[in-house]
Design an enzyme around this catalytic site. Structure first.
Site, PDB file in Angstrom:
ATOM      1  N   CYS A 226     -39.123  22.514 -50.765  1.00 21.95           N
ATOM      2  CA  CYS A 226     -38.104  22.658 -49.727  1.00 21.95           C
ATOM      3  C   CYS A 226     -38.541  21.928 -48.463  1.00 21.95           C
ATOM      4  O   CYS A 226     -38.331  22.398 -47.358  1.00 21.95           O
ATOM      5  CB  CYS A 226     -37.797  24.115 -49.455  1.00 21.95           C
ATOM      6  SG  CYS A 226     -39.253  25.124 -49.244  1.00 21.95           S
ATOM      7  N   GLY A 227     -39.189  20.792 -48.643  1.00 24.66           N
ATOM      8  CA  GLY A 227     -39.549  19.973 -47.501  1.00 24.66           C
ATOM      9  C   GLY A 227     -40.518  20.684 -46.577  1.00 24.66           C
ATOM     10  O   GLY A 227     -41.429  21.364 -47.031  1.00 24.66           O
TER      11      GLY A 227
END
Lengths: 303, 143
Positions: free
Chosen positions: A89-90
């Site tokens: 998720c970055g």
């Protein structure tokens, strides 16, 4: 330079990968929407509950409930840290953890944590900080009951005076592209300082209260005892939903980038494959032509 | 002049509309609210909330919460609330049976409390689910 066969294999695997990331992107996108809708659905209740609290708490001469009372000086702080269970998720988790650790440095008092999400828990372990409780495995759109245990733990810590102030550290969902790490006070709630309070976000459109003499049944204290913990739980619930929406927005973004990269890679690889194929054909033709030429010469020599 | 009734839970806004009377499970017994009621704030118990609108009777399962009455506006802040149509009768029946069986076995106090709560919840749900029918004045509402 890869051989033709290697390039083909590479293309196949990248193709599969991009399908997976595309699917994950779609899943995250729908989860963002659900979590967002759930946040909006909590607003009417939050609004009304806060109205009720202000109504009771603002009656002059009343002693404030202990959940509303500030303690000076603050000796210790509890932070409820919201992170995701999984990665992909970055920079979602890094951002909120950095914001939290920066905040803790400023505070300069002992801090303990409640971790919501595995990633945050792992970081707290590595820092060897004081972990009061941890929660994980919440669904993308948790129900109110799922998160009330988190709030109850926090309230307990506050009432037992193991923490003089409690903060929520989570990521506020602004839109699909932007999510903002925020640190908000959960306890004590202070109606007199409404404007700087965390809760003010929920009550922006609140009308000035008409003075009314209420009948309280069973009594003011009992009602406060029921309303305040519930309101605290609600704030935790809202934070959980915001964090969930942000997590999935971040994941959607990360997956979109991954899909884009995969597609770019596929284009390059296809070009490389075609070049390699043409080269192979050319060299094969040369081989055949060369072979035919050699055969011709050999035949002529034999004659 | 009717009453405006709002039923909200932390998860959603369940009901909002005009009604004539409201009967709620107050912490200290059943409580009837008619128009022109004095301002009131009270804690609610587990139970059935009944609202009447003309000949129609609406029933909701309320699982704890509080209520605020101010100038013909009744706001119910329920912890959990359900409308009659939403209730799965079979599931509620099943939950009731499970809770009753558990209680028969004389479990430790902790479990007993949980089972009692579950039993109470399922009973409220069943009562609401069975109550959703046109209002007949000759029948006294059960309490």
């Amino acid at each position: 330079m890869e051989t033709l066969r290697e390039i083909r294999r590479h293309i196949r695997s990248i193709g599969n990968l991009s399908q997976v990331t595309k699917a994950l992107e779609a899943v995250s996108a729908s989860k963002v929407q659900k979590a967002q809708a759930a946040v909006l659905a909590t607003r009417p209740y939050a609004h009304r509950a806060w109205e009720l609290i202000v109504n009771i708490a603002c009656v002059r001469g009343e002693k404030f409930h202990s959940l509303l009372t500030h303690r000076e000086p603050v000796h210790s702080v509890l932070i409820v840290l919201f992170t995701s269970d999984r990665g992909l998720c970055g920079a979602y988790n890094q951002n909120i953890i950095r914001a939290t650790t920066d905040y803790v440095e400023q505070l300069g008092v002992p801090v303990s944590y409640i971790a919501v999400g595995r990633r945050g828990r792992d970081v707290i372990w590595r820092m060897q900080a004081d972990l009061v409780a941890e929660f994980h495995g919440l669904p993308a759109v948790p129900s109110f009951v799922d998160v009330s245990a988190i709030a109850r733990t926090a309230i307990e810590e506050f009432l037992q005076e193991r923490a003089d102030a409690i903060f929520l550290a989570y990521t506020d969902f602004i839109n699909l592209m932007r999510q903002q790490p925020v640190i908000k006070r959960l306890l004590p709630l202070t109606p007199s300082r409404l404007e700087e309070q965390a809760v003010s976000e929920y009550v922006v459109d609140m009308q000035p209260l008409g003075v009314a003499e209420y009948i309280y049944e069973p009594g003011k204290a009992e009602i406060m005892n029921a309303v305040l913990p519930r309101f605290t739980e609600l704030q935790v619930y809202q934070a959980t939903l915001e964090a969930s929406a942000s997590e999935h927005a971040a994941r959607r973004m990360a997956m979109r980038n991954a899909t884009d990269n995969a597609e770019e890679l596929l284009r390059d690889l296809t070009l490389m494959r075609n070049k390699a194929r043409q080269q192979a054909i050319t060299s094969e033709l040369l081989d055949i032509a060369g072979g035919a030429e050699a055969l011709e010469q050999a035949l002529q020599a034999a004659r | 002049m009717g009453l405006r009734l709002d039923i909200v839970t932390p998860e959603r806004e369940l009901f909002t509309g005009e009604v004539d009377t409201v009967l709620v499970p107050g912490a200290e017994g059943q409580l009837g609210i008619l128009p022109q009621h004095a301002p009131l704030i009270t804690v609610l118990d587990e139970g059935v909330l009944t609202a009447r609108r003309g000949a129609e009777s609406l029933a909701f399962a309320i699982h704890g919460g509080y209520m605020q009455v101010l100038s013909d506006h009744v706001i119910v802040l329920a912890d959990v609330a359900e409308q009659a149509e939403e209730i799965d009768v079979e599931r509620a029946e099943e939950a009731r049976r499970r809770a009753e069986e558990l209680l028969k076995k004389q479990p430790p106090p902790e479990e007993q409390r949980a089972a009692m709560a579950a039993l109470q919840r399922s009973l409220v749900r069943l009562r609401v689910a069975r109550r959703q029918r046109p209002y007949r004045p000759e029948r006294e509402p059960e309490s």
